[in-house]
Design a protein around this motif. Sequence first.
Motif, PDB file in Angstrom:
ATOM      1  N   GLN A   1     -69.913  57.099  19.403  1.00  0.00           N
ATOM      2  CA  GLN A   1     -71.274  56.734  19.750  1.00  0.00           C
ATOM      3  C   GLN A   1     -71.218  55.566  20.713  1.00  0.00           C
ATOM      4  O   GLN A   1     -70.685  54.508  20.375  1.00  0.00           O
ATOM      5  CB  GLN A   1     -72.076  56.327  18.513  1.00  0.00           C
ATOM      6  N   PRO A   2     -71.690  55.714  21.945  1.00  0.00           N
ATOM      7  CA  PRO A   2     -71.543  54.620  22.924  1.00  0.00           C
ATOM      8  C   PRO A   2     -72.294  53.371  22.496  1.00  0.00           C
ATOM      9  O   PRO A   2     -73.449  53.448  22.048  1.00  0.00           O
ATOM     10  CB  PRO A   2     -72.122  55.224  24.213  1.00  0.00           C
ATOM     11  N   GLY A   3     -71.629  52.228  22.631  1.00  0.00           N
ATOM     12  CA  GLY A   3     -72.292  50.968  22.331  1.00  0.00           C
ATOM     13  C   GLY A   3     -73.271  50.591  23.428  1.00  0.00           C
ATOM     14  O   GLY A   3     -74.267  49.904  23.179  1.00  0.00           O
TER      15      GLY A   3
ATOM     16  N   GLN B   1     -73.714  65.453  25.015  1.00  0.00           N
ATOM     17  CA  GLN B   1     -73.761  65.269  23.568  1.00  0.00           C
ATOM     18  C   GLN B   1     -72.512  65.841  22.907  1.00  0.00           C
ATOM     19  O   GLN B   1     -71.934  65.231  22.002  1.00  0.00           O
ATOM     20  CB  GLN B   1     -75.008  65.952  22.998  1.00  0.00           C
ATOM     21  N   SER B   2     -72.090  67.006  23.365  1.00  0.00           N
ATOM     22  CA  SER B   2     -70.912  67.649  22.798  1.00  0.00           C
ATOM     23  C   SER B   2     -69.663  66.809  23.020  1.00  0.00           C
ATOM     24  O   SER B   2     -68.811  66.692  22.130  1.00  0.00           O
ATOM     25  CB  SER B   2     -70.737  69.045  23.406  1.00  0.00           C
ATOM     26  N   MET B   3     -69.525  66.208  24.210  1.00  0.00           N
ATOM     27  CA  MET B   3     -68.358  65.350  24.485  1.00  0.00           C
ATOM     28  C   MET B   3     -68.301  64.179  23.505  1.00  0.00           C
ATOM     29  O   MET B   3     -67.237  63.842  22.986  1.00  0.00           O
ATOM     30  CB  MET B   3     -68.430  64.827  25.917  1.00  0.00           C
ATOM     31  N   LEU B   4     -69.452  63.555  23.255  1.00  0.00           N
ATOM     32  CA  LEU B   4     -69.484  62.418  22.335  1.00  0.00           C
ATOM     33  C   LEU B   4     -69.157  62.856  20.914  1.00  0.00           C
ATOM     34  O   LEU B   4     -68.386  62.205  20.200  1.00  0.00           O
ATOM     35  CB  LEU B   4     -70.869  61.756  22.384  1.00  0.00           C
ATOM     36  N   LEU B   5     -69.731  63.989  20.490  1.00  0.00           N
ATOM     37  CA  LEU B   5     -69.512  64.449  19.119  1.00  0.00           C
ATOM     38  C   LEU B   5     -68.086  64.944  18.914  1.00  0.00           C
ATOM     39  O   LEU B   5     -67.494  64.730  17.855  1.00  0.00           O
ATOM     40  CB  LEU B   5     -70.513  65.571  18.789  1.00  0.00           C
TER      41      LEU B   5
END
Length: 388
Positions: A213-215, A204-208
């Motif tokens: 936000q992965p499609g 979650q931290s990597m995405l934020l």
Amino acid sequence: MNSDQLDGISAIRTYVDRLVTGDGRCNGMKVLLLDGATTQILSCVSTQSEILSREVYLVSRLDDPRCNPNLKEHSSNNNSINNENGGDSSNDNGGIHSLALQEEAHVGHMKAVVFLRPTDNNIGLLVRELSRPRFSEYHIYFSGILPPNLFQLLCENDPQDRVKQVQEFYADFLPINPDLVSLNCRNTLQMTSALYKRNILGLQSMLLANKRQPGTIRYQKSSRLAKQLAQDISANIKSDDIFHFRRGTGGGGGGTNNNNNNNLLLLVVDRMDDPVTPLLSQWTYQAMVHELLGLNNNRVILRGVPNVSKDLEEVVLSSAPGHDAFFQSHRNSNFGELGEAIQKLLQDYQARSQQHQVSNLKSIEDMQSFMERYPELRSESHTVSKHV
């Protein structure tokens, strides 16, 4: 690097730049309080001198009884605290300097910037710290999403109103290269609930941190664990508005960025079903160092190796800007290319050192020029010794 590519190092460095100034609200000399995990994170992207040059008087561990007088009577609990914070019960400071405990007796007038993982133990440490505050102000930053119950507990235990701000900086991973990050988990063959939660929070931290936000989220069909992880990540993204910063036509800027964001693929695989990768041996600089000498958190430990000088007992090989330009340029070079690059590095150093020999100093101006260039020459000498 293309602005649409993921870059873990740049993401963490941006947070560090905001962190050391209290996000613009903590000017002047300050103390930086970390835990075991955040110490390693910062040391991957910043040097000790960089941190201390940003009006940081000292860097200290909040979870170490040797640095925190509020924990002296709780030293027996230190190992369990470290295990939750970073999965490592050692007191390795990750290359960031902590001054002696007695130094903190003279910093009561200073402000404290606190950067911790959002865990139960760290909130307990903060509650204990705020009950006997050592600093005039506390600017608190967490490396991930702070659960509401822990935030409420923190709010209820600030009797002297020393906390000035609480923020979330999504830096809950170790950036090894711009395109490679790690959670530094050990013994993951047996996936415990704590390790599974650490993987969820880290992902979650990597995405934020990269504001993505992965499609599409795909997982390995044969792995029950990969399926569960993918489903949990998907559920968290759908249920929390914080992940929707670049969704559709909302707050994501232009259409190009949104299209790239929608094309982002998150692929979850299980290394238990990968018998081939451990058998491969890459002939590139970083890979060879990792396999033959051991590369952990960008550090190679050569202590005990015959004929190694004291300043090379622990070698830093970091891809972060400003750390090691030679390694940054040649970490993916193959064995032949690396040999040529090292030969050129050595030749350039020999030519520069001959120009600055003491025998060539014939005037006051020559001596002044030599003294001005000596630190750079010494740094270059260390670089040559490290790579040769």
